[in-house]
Write an enzyme that holds these catalytic residues in place. Structure first.
Site, mmCIF file in Angstrom:
data_model
loop_
_atom_site.group_PDB
_atom_site.id
_atom_site.type_symbol
_atom_site.label_atom_id
_atom_site.label_comp_id
_atom_site.label_asym_id
_atom_site.label_seq_id
_atom_site.Cartn_x
_atom_site.Cartn_y
_atom_site.Cartn_z
ATOM 1 N N LEU A 1 -38.754 5.896 19.406
ATOM 2 C CA LEU A 1 -37.901 5.638 20.680
ATOM 3 C C LEU A 1 -38.508 6.785 21.676
ATOM 4 C CD1 LEU A 1 -34.108 5.203 19.439
ATOM 5 C CD2 LEU A 1 -35.688 3.373 19.961
ATOM 6 N N ASP A 2 -38.346 6.484 22.912
ATOM 7 C CA ASP A 2 -39.044 7.344 23.802
ATOM 8 C C ASP A 2 -38.215 8.316 23.918
ATOM 9 O OD1 ASP A 2 -40.822 5.446 24.518
ATOM 10 O OD2 ASP A 2 -39.954 4.969 26.444
ATOM 11 N N LYS A 3 -38.532 9.733 24.525
ATOM 12 C CA LYS A 3 -37.824 11.000 24.447
ATOM 13 C C LYS A 3 -36.451 10.739 24.969
ATOM 14 C CE LYS A 3 -38.173 15.771 25.786
ATOM 15 N NZ LYS A 3 -38.775 16.915 26.739
ATOM 16 N N THR B 1 -34.936 7.743 25.451
ATOM 17 C CA THR B 1 -33.945 6.681 24.689
ATOM 18 C C THR B 1 -33.215 7.181 23.568
ATOM 19 O OG1 THR B 1 -35.866 5.139 25.308
ATOM 20 C CG2 THR B 1 -34.301 4.366 23.842
ATOM 21 N N HIS C 1 -43.494 2.070 25.427
ATOM 22 C CA HIS C 1 -42.903 2.096 26.619
ATOM 23 C C HIS C 1 -42.379 0.720 26.806
ATOM 24 C CE1 HIS C 1 -42.737 6.435 27.227
ATOM 25 N NE2 HIS C 1 -44.060 6.394 27.420
#
Length: 239
Positions: free
Chosen positions: A106-108, A110, A188
């Site tokens: 998961l993105d930072k 998210t 992303h």
């Protein structure tokens, strides 16, 4: 297997620490203090207690974590000095062998459901686009999504030389928030999908991964082990 290997695999102690604990009479095997670190353990039958705590052996460990904002989905991030998802776990879990790693990223910024495990084979299957394992996310965007935007996103959009597979969307609140279900996991991806329709993600949180939903009892930063039934459900999702 040997007692010292057993305790190491369970994340309880290194072989040196096991030797010290055995010498101090702090390791019990079936109620009796162990005399040697190389005593053979039947991981499916013997009861081992280390310094007063029962030791449970698992071939593989699966963890559900409610990822908070600002934490990196990686095993380490020494160059940037940022917190990773493993920093949210107790030492007993970070010392497991094989070590835990995130099942997908998961993105930072998210938040939401992330799984950590040390089962490489099942993790690989769950992340394979060919398996069509759905992931659902709650999102908000900067601008209202039009009916045309939603149709384009659900059909598939170009995110830089790659056209996304069809997805499912449920958009509310005047087109600025909703739920999206995808089965891919490109870097992303949802952020790039929204940019493809000239929009911008302002918040994103994963709600489900395959058959599992984020446990509502877990606050951001909290975790729990998956049950045997939940692990079985993950295995069933890729058959």
């Amino acid at each position: 297997m040997r007692l010292d290997k057993y305790l190491s695999l369970c994340g309880k102690a290194s072989r040196t620490e096991t030797a010290k604990a055995v010498k101090g009479g702090e390791v019990l095997v079936n109620g009796t203090p162990a005399k040697r670190t190389d005593v053979q353990i039947d991981e499916n039958a013997d009861a081992v207690v280390f310094r007063g705590e029962p030791v449970i052996y698992r071939q593989y460990t699966w963890v559900m974590l409610h990822k908070p904002d600002g934490v990196v989905s990686a095993t380490e991030d020494r160059l940037k000095g940022e917190r990773t998802v493993l920093d949210l776990l107790p030492e007993e879990l970070t010392r497991l062998r094989p070590p835990l790693f995130p099942c997908g990223r998961l993105d930072k910024h998210t938040t939401g459901l992330i799984l950590l495990c040390n089962d490489g084979a099942l993790s690989h299957k769950l992340l394979s686009p060919a398996r069509h394992v759905d992931k659902a996310y709650a999102f908000t965007v900067k601008f209202s999504l039009s009916a045309q935007d939603i149709s384009a996103l659900e059909t598939g959009v170009d995110i830089g030389g790659y056209v996304t597979a069809p997805c499912t969307m449920d958009v509310q609140a005047g087109g600025r928030e909703g739920r999206i279900i995808i089965h891919e996991g490109k870097y992303h991806q949802i952020k790039l999908m929204m940019e493809a329709v000239h929009n911008q993600i302002t918040s994103l949180s994963r709600l489900t991964f395959g058959p599992l939903s984020l446990d509502p009892a877990l606050a951001p930063g909290e975790w729990r082990l998956l049950t045997d039934e939940e692990i079985g459900a993950l295995s069933g999702a890729v058959r």
